[in-house]
Write an enzyme that holds these catalytic residues in place. Structure first.
Site, mmCIF file in Angstrom:
data_model
loop_
_atom_site.group_PDB
_atom_site.id
_atom_site.type_symbol
_atom_site.label_atom_id
_atom_site.label_comp_id
_atom_site.label_asym_id
_atom_site.label_seq_id
_atom_site.Cartn_x
_atom_site.Cartn_y
_atom_site.Cartn_z
ATOM 1 N N CYS A 21 -50.100 92.078 -23.898
ATOM 2 C CA CYS A 21 -49.685 93.474 -23.694
ATOM 3 C C CYS A 21 -49.653 94.241 -25.008
ATOM 4 C CB CYS A 21 -48.314 93.536 -23.011
ATOM 5 S SG CYS A 21 -46.999 92.818 -23.981
ATOM 6 N N ASP B 175 -47.329 94.094 -27.311
ATOM 7 C CA ASP B 175 -45.987 94.448 -27.767
ATOM 8 C C ASP B 175 -45.519 93.529 -28.897
ATOM 9 O OD1 ASP B 175 -46.094 96.374 -25.916
ATOM 10 O OD2 ASP B 175 -44.687 95.493 -24.518
ATOM 11 N N CYS C 133 -42.359 97.642 -24.587
ATOM 12 C CA CYS C 133 -42.058 98.344 -23.340
ATOM 13 C C CYS C 133 -40.544 98.478 -23.147
ATOM 14 C CB CYS C 133 -42.666 97.590 -22.169
ATOM 15 S SG CYS C 133 -41.774 96.070 -21.800
ATOM 16 N N CYS D 25 -41.252 89.957 -20.665
ATOM 17 C CA CYS D 25 -40.832 90.838 -21.764
ATOM 18 C C CYS D 25 -39.561 90.300 -22.429
ATOM 19 C CB CYS D 25 -40.577 92.243 -21.253
ATOM 20 S SG CYS D 25 -41.895 92.873 -20.210
HETATM 21 FE FE1 FES Z 1 -45.185 93.689 -23.176
HETATM 22 FE FE2 FES Z 1 -43.059 94.236 -21.767
HETATM 23 S S1 FES Z 1 -45.087 94.715 -21.279
HETATM 24 S S2 FES Z 1 -43.175 93.126 -23.592
#
Ligand code: FES
Length: 143
Positions: A33, A35, A59, A103
């Protein structure tokens, strides 16, 4: 969808920022993702976590779980902090939607990475602590 506690920690996250000369700093990312999470720990000579801050490029669920995780590790010993799981953090937030469970792993892994950094810097061994992974996406169970 999201619990009130998740919304509260997302809109008003606790412990955002950094700690200068932190005892330990841990950064982990999830390549899937994109992140990224960074956790700073201030640990005293008795191995008690005096302060904890985080910064994230992530997110809303990552923000909320990190906020809660930093609240939960403050005042704990390094051993207790190591035992804090993403499941316990999610429970404290009254749950997350299933697609957002991964997450919460960012916060858990970033705390571990910061503890690892602390242990390395001080030449100590924290029982049960594994070397950190920079990217946690490989560990994920497909959702
Ligand atoms: Fe990547 Fe939540 S979508 S940590």
């Amino acid at each position: 969808m999201y619990s009130e506690k998740v919304m509260d920690h997302f809109t008003n996250p606790r412990n955002v920022g950094e700690i200068e000369n932190a005892s330990g700093v841990g950064t982990v990312g999830n390549a899937k993702c994109g992140d990224i999470m960074r956790i700073y720990l201030d640990i005293d000579e008795n191995q008690i976590i005096k302060d904890c801050k985080f910064k994230t490029f992530g997110c809303g669920a990552a923000v909320a779980t990190s906020s809660m995780a930093t609240e939960m590790v403050k005042g704990k010993s390094v051993e207790e902090a190591l035992k804090l799981t993403n499941v316990a953090v999610m429970e404290a937030l009254d749950g997350l939607p299933p697609v957002k469970v991964h997450c919460s792993l960012l916060a858990e892994e970033a705390v571990h990475a910061a503890l690892w950094d602390y242990a390395q810097k001080n030449n100590i061994v924290i029982e049960g602590l594994e070397p950190p992974k920079a990217d946690i996406s490989e560990e994920e169970i497909d959702e």
